[in-house]
Design a protein around this motif. Structure first.
Motif, PDB file in Angstrom:
ATOM      1  N   ASP A  33       0.829  -1.208   0.000  1.00 49.47           N
ATOM      2  CA  ASP A  33       0.000   0.000   0.000  1.00 49.47           C
ATOM      3  C   ASP A  33       0.863   1.257   0.000  1.00 49.47           C
ATOM      4  OD1 ASP A  33      -2.273  -1.529   0.007  1.00 49.47           O
ATOM      5  OD2 ASP A  33      -2.637  -1.352   2.156  1.00 49.47           O
TER       6      ASP A  33
ATOM      7  N   LEU B  92       2.614   1.679  -3.481  1.00 45.68           N
ATOM      8  CA  LEU B  92       1.723   2.127  -4.548  1.00 45.68           C
ATOM      9  C   LEU B  92       1.274   3.570  -4.338  1.00 45.68           C
ATOM     10  CD1 LEU B  92      -0.483  -1.045  -5.142  1.00 45.68           C
ATOM     11  CD2 LEU B  92       1.368  -0.169  -6.581  1.00 45.68           C
ATOM     12  N   ASP B  93       0.947   3.938  -3.098  1.00 44.55           N
ATOM     13  CA  ASP B  93       0.525   5.313  -2.827  1.00 44.55           C
ATOM     14  C   ASP B  93       1.599   6.304  -3.248  1.00 44.55           C
ATOM     15  OD1 ASP B  93      -1.882   4.499  -1.816  1.00 44.55           O
ATOM     16  OD2 ASP B  93      -1.312   4.692   0.292  1.00 44.55           O
TER      17      ASP B  93
ATOM     18  N   GLU C  86      -7.825   0.491 -12.383  1.00 39.56           N
ATOM     19  CA  GLU C  86      -7.500  -0.251 -11.165  1.00 39.56           C
ATOM     20  C   GLU C  86      -7.197   0.656  -9.981  1.00 39.56           C
ATOM     21  OE1 GLU C  86      -3.583  -0.149 -13.545  1.00 39.56           O
ATOM     22  OE2 GLU C  86      -5.748  -0.170 -13.904  1.00 39.56           O
ATOM     23  N   THR C  87      -6.855   1.927 -10.232  1.00 42.11           N
ATOM     24  CA  THR C  87      -6.549   2.825  -9.120  1.00 42.11           C
ATOM     25  C   THR C  87      -7.790   3.179  -8.306  1.00 42.11           C
ATOM     26  OG1 THR C  87      -6.757   4.823 -10.492  1.00 42.11           O
ATOM     27  CG2 THR C  87      -4.579   3.803 -10.346  1.00 42.11           C
TER      28      THR C  87
ATOM     29  N   TYR D 246      -9.498   0.915  -7.012  1.00 41.34           N
ATOM     30  CA  TYR D 246      -9.625  -0.255  -6.139  1.00 41.34           C
ATOM     31  C   TYR D 246      -8.374  -0.426  -5.279  1.00 41.34           C
ATOM     32  CZ  TYR D 246     -13.486  -1.412  -9.269  1.00 41.34           C
ATOM     33  OH  TYR D 246     -14.651  -1.377  -9.996  1.00 41.34           O
ATOM     34  N   MET D 247      -7.734   0.679  -4.925  1.00 41.64           N
ATOM     35  CA  MET D 247      -6.470   0.610  -4.201  1.00 41.64           C
ATOM     36  C   MET D 247      -6.643   0.191  -2.746  1.00 41.64           C
ATOM     37  SD  MET D 247      -4.322   1.241  -6.510  1.00 41.64           S
ATOM     38  CE  MET D 247      -2.849   1.500  -5.564  1.00 41.64           C
TER      39      MET D 247
ATOM     40  N   PRO E 154      -5.225  -4.595  -4.031  1.00 39.86           N
ATOM     41  CA  PRO E 154      -3.991  -4.887  -4.766  1.00 39.86           C
ATOM     42  C   PRO E 154      -3.246  -6.063  -4.154  1.00 39.86           C
ATOM     43  CG  PRO E 154      -4.171  -2.536  -4.283  1.00 39.86           C
ATOM     44  CD  PRO E 154      -5.220  -3.227  -3.472  1.00 39.86           C
TER      45      PRO E 154
ATOM     46  N   ILE F 266      -5.407  -6.725  -9.104  1.00 36.65           N
ATOM     47  CA  ILE F 266      -6.437  -6.581  -8.078  1.00 36.65           C
ATOM     48  C   ILE F 266      -6.959  -7.979  -7.774  1.00 36.65           C
ATOM     49  CG2 ILE F 266      -8.659  -5.583  -7.458  1.00 36.65           C
ATOM     50  CD1 ILE F 266      -6.445  -3.528  -7.726  1.00 36.65           C
TER      51      ILE F 266
ATOM     52  N   PHE G  59      -0.739  -0.107 -13.335  1.00 34.94           N
ATOM     53  CA  PHE G  59       0.128  -1.117 -12.726  1.00 34.94           C
ATOM     54  C   PHE G  59       1.260  -1.517 -13.676  1.00 34.94           C
ATOM     55  CE2 PHE G  59      -2.945  -3.128  -9.370  1.00 34.94           C
ATOM     56  CZ  PHE G  59      -2.902  -1.937  -8.665  1.00 34.94           C
TER      57      PHE G  59
END
Length: 280
Positions: free
Chosen positions: A112, A115-116, A168-169, A171-172, A191, A201, A226
């Motif tokens: 997390d 990715l953030d 997909e972002t 659904y982070m 993720p 995901i 991604f």
């Protein structure tokens, strides 16, 4: 033959880089038989960073009800719980792309956090690229980032001119996906890693997204973001490494060399994480 380790020096020092004051770190150098070594880097301005892979480490639980170390009971059996991490490497910054990368040391942080931080940086670069490079060439870049037009057009092609599909972002965070009307099971999505260390995901049994079902959430994702994260070469001189390097596990073999990073957290110890990151 097992690799032996020698310590050249062991000391704790206060590490400072321009504009940053970091807590105490291990200023020790480890050297392997093949000559490769680790040292904490105080100045990252001549380096770039690149994604290596997504790894999962099993959460240890002493629950008496567990079977074979698996503590989460759902859908008729016990399941293991895993925490997910991203590993990245440092490379020589040659001004146009990532140069030679050091794969002896893997830097690992929870997925997390990675990715953030990384997606925000990449989106800023790619927005600047769209504004400053190519036919658009707008005077107002929209942010303070100066794009490298020699590389960013290719690196940002999926984000800026992607294949469409579900983003997909959105659904982070681990979130409720859907409930199966027949079984009554509530599924969650978030993720995670695919079988080759890529980013997807995934579909989970629990609200913390630690128990995988073995399937991905099928929402028609194109994974433009991604896929960009997996291939993007980000220069540390832009600040892309500032939120990741100081507090990541610095995995040199099976050992964490960074005292800033938590050795044990959420039932996962650093040695198991580093072993997973080092596997090819």
């Amino acid at each position: 033959m097992r690799r032996s380790l020698t310590f050249a020096a062991v000391a704790a020092v206060l590490s400072q880089t321009e504009g940053h004051d970091y807590p105490f770190v291990r200023s020790e150098t480890r050297v392997l038989e093949d000559g490769s070594s680790y040292a904490y880097l105080n100045d990252l301005s001549s380096y770039s960073t690149q994604y290596s892979k997504c790894v999962r480490a099993k959460i240890q639980d002493d629950n008496d009800d567990q079977q074979e170390g698996n503590s989460y009971f759902v859908n008729g059996r016990y399941h293991a719980q895993y925490k997910t991490f991203a590993s990245f490497v440092l490379c020589e910054d040659n001004g146009s792309s990532c140069g030679t990368c050091d794969y002896n040391t893997h830097y690992v942080t929870d997925l997390d956090t990675y990715l953030d931080s990384t997606i925000t940086s990449i989106q800023e670069v790619c927005q600047a690229c769209a504004n400053q490079c190519g036919r658009r060439n707008l005077e107002d870049g929209g942010n303070d980032v100066v794009a490298n037009c020699n590389t960013c057009v290719s690196e940002c092609s999926l984000i800026n001119y992607g294949n469409g599909g579900e983003d997909e972002t959105e659904y982070m965070a681990c979130q409720a996906a859907y409930a199966d009307e027949n079984s009554g099971i509530q599924y969650y999505s978030g993720p995670t890693c695919d079988s080759s260390g890529g980013l997807v995901i995934g579909l989970f049994y629990d609200e913390d997204c630690t128990v995988k079902t073995g399937s991905e959430l099928d929402n028609g994702f194109s994974y433009d973001t991604f896929k960009t994260v997996e291939t993007f070469c980000g220069s540390c001189s832009t600040g892309m490494c500032d939120d990741l390097y100081p507090y990541a596990l610095h995995c040199f073999g099976a050992y964490n060399m960074n005292a800033n990073a938590a050795e044990d957290g959420d039932g996962v110890n650093s040695k198991s994480i580093c072993k997973a990151a080092a596997q090819k």
